[in-house]
Design an enzyme around this catalytic site. Structure first.
Site, PDB file in Angstrom:
ATOM      1  N   THR A 265       4.102  -9.330  14.785  1.00 27.58           N
ATOM      2  CA  THR A 265       3.233  -9.864  14.181  1.00 27.58           C
ATOM      3  C   THR A 265       2.194  -8.848  13.967  1.00 27.58           C
ATOM      4  O   THR A 265       1.971  -7.926  14.414  1.00 27.58           O
ATOM      5  CB  THR A 265       2.590 -10.947  15.068  1.00 27.58           C
TER       6      THR A 265
ATOM      7  N   THR B 234       0.981  -1.314   0.133  1.00 27.58           N
ATOM      8  CA  THR B 234      -0.036  -0.140  -0.135  1.00 27.58           C
ATOM      9  C   THR B 234       0.784   1.209  -0.091  1.00 27.58           C
ATOM     10  O   THR B 234       0.549   2.207  -0.783  1.00 27.58           O
ATOM     11  CB  THR B 234      -0.976  -0.140   1.090  1.00 27.58           C
TER      12      THR B 234
ATOM     13  N   SER C  76       2.071  -8.128  -0.993  1.00 24.77           N
ATOM     14  CA  SER C  76       2.639  -8.794   0.021  1.00 24.77           C
ATOM     15  C   SER C  76       2.148 -10.304   0.102  1.00 24.77           C
ATOM     16  O   SER C  76       3.099 -11.173   0.678  1.00 24.77           O
ATOM     17  CB  SER C  76       2.718  -7.986   1.433  1.00 24.77           C
TER      18      SER C  76
ATOM     19  N   THR D 288       1.994  -4.864   4.241  1.00 26.96           N
ATOM     20  CA  THR D 288       1.896  -5.108   5.595  1.00 26.96           C
ATOM     21  C   THR D 288       1.536  -6.537   5.863  1.00 26.96           C
ATOM     22  O   THR D 288       1.795  -7.203   7.024  1.00 26.96           O
ATOM     23  CB  THR D 288       0.705  -4.451   6.331  1.00 26.96           C
ATOM     24  N   ASP D 289       0.619  -7.421   5.218  1.00 30.55           N
ATOM     25  CA  ASP D 289       0.443  -8.758   5.471  1.00 30.55           C
ATOM     26  C   ASP D 289       1.335  -9.698   5.459  1.00 30.55           C
ATOM     27  O   ASP D 289       1.107 -10.567   6.474  1.00 30.55           O
ATOM     28  CB  ASP D 289      -0.581  -9.188   4.191  1.00 30.55           C
TER      29      ASP D 289
END
Length: 346
Positions: free
Chosen positions: A168, A15, A60, A91-92
């Protein structure tokens, strides 16, 4: 290199690497020139910033070990030219990539900061600007002796710097998308950037950077749940070429006391399959032997994963199985804290 600090910015996608088309509203990838247009603040940092894009940029969700190898090689090839490195990443799977790089970059003495955004950089309320500018400042920051303040692979998001292999993703909606549940933050960014040096790992001796990029992806995650069947367990444990299994158990490392489960796990470990016990809880650690329901796992040859994250144990197994042929050697290293990824018994 000149006295002016220098940071290498590596675009992988995500993103943060997108902007909104003013005509269609659709998101599209941007290059560094466009990023500078959207973020004129970059020129005010006083830091020389160079960019390397990994084209085509990827989501990602499509990240896999070849990207990690490419990142490690890029950092190695540019290691002497820059004070630090910032990786723009979706981010994933960011925590997977940060964990993987922590194992691949041996003797790291410079910051490698992963960052991203929940909103594209061109949007009005985007979190991209603060995340990126602060990551660049941290990547370039040095102490009075000219040494990097944070010579680790990290994730910076919203206002917090985390150790990458302790992190995480916790939230898909808020700007504080990440957390490190079992290890304190390395820094907090407010009016000033406050570093918590007692939490930061510093290399004991100055050795040249050495990269390890071999991986073995023949691992599986077996999540226990009430009612799991013998057929399901055996199907996973008998996957062709399987080398290791992350066993997500219950609580502090407990499992059903079914004799068929013990027999299946015991047979797998006797075939040389490495099984690591992982707690499903965000906070806390596996404590095998604390409860009777974990004794069968010990007797079956299951190894404790202590408080390691799923992202870190998956990438650690891939790394160890790629680098070492001996199953016994891998089993010994699984229980050892290599680069701050877990808190384990000495």
């Amino acid at each position: 290199m000149s006295e002016k600090k220098a940071v290498l910015l590596i675009f992988t996608g995500g993103t943060i690497s997108m902007s909104e088309d003013t005509n269609t509203g659709a998101l599209r990838p941007i290059d560094f020139d466009r990023l500078q247009e959207l973020m004129p603040e970059l020129k005010q940092t006083g830091i020389h910033i160079h960019c390397i894009p990994f084209l085509p940029l990827i989501d990602s969700s499509d990240v896999h070990p070849p990207l990690w190898e490419k990142l490690a090689l890029t950092i190695r090839d540019n290691y002497d030219l820059y004070d630090g490195f910032v990786i723009l990443h979706g981010t994933d799977t960011m925590a997977y990539s940060a964990s993987a790089l922590s194992f691949m970059l041996e003797n790291l003495s410079k910051p490698v900061i992963f960052t991203g955004a929940q909103l594209p950089v061109g949007m009005l309320r985007s979190d991209a600007k603060e995340n990126l500018i602060t990551s660049i400042e941290i990547a370039a920051d040095k102490d009075s002796n000219g040494k990097a303040i944070v010579p680790e692979v990290c994730i910076f998001f919203e206002d917090t710097l985390f150790r990458g292999n302790r992190t995480t993703k916790k939230n898909t909606e808020h700007f504080n998308a990440f957390n490190s549940y079992n290890y304190p933050p390395l820094a907090k960014a407010g009016v000033h950037i406050k570093y918590f040096q007692s939490a930061i790992h510093y290399p004991e001796t100055e050795k040249p950077l050495h990269i390890r990029t071999k991986t073995n992806q023949n691992i599986a995650i077996l999540k226990l749940y009430p009612g799991i069947t013998e057929e399901m367990v055996n199907a996973i444990l008998n996957i062709p070429h399987l080398r290791a299994v992350v066993l997500e158990s219950f609580g502090a490392g407990n499992a059903p006391r079914r004799i068929w489960l013990y027999n299946a796990l015991k047979a797998a470990t006797e075939r040389g399959i490495i099984i690591v016990n992982k707690t499903p809880c965000s906070i806390g650690s596996v404590e095998m032997g604390r409860y009777e329901t974990s004794l069968n796992l010990i007797n079956a040859g299951v190894i404790s994963g202590y408080d390691i994250t799923t992202e870190a144990i998956v990438t650690k197994l891939m790394y160890l199985l790629g680098e070492y042929e001996s199953t016994e050697e891998v089993k010994a290293l699984i229980s050892r804290n290599i680069c701050g990824e877990m808190t384990c018994e000495e």
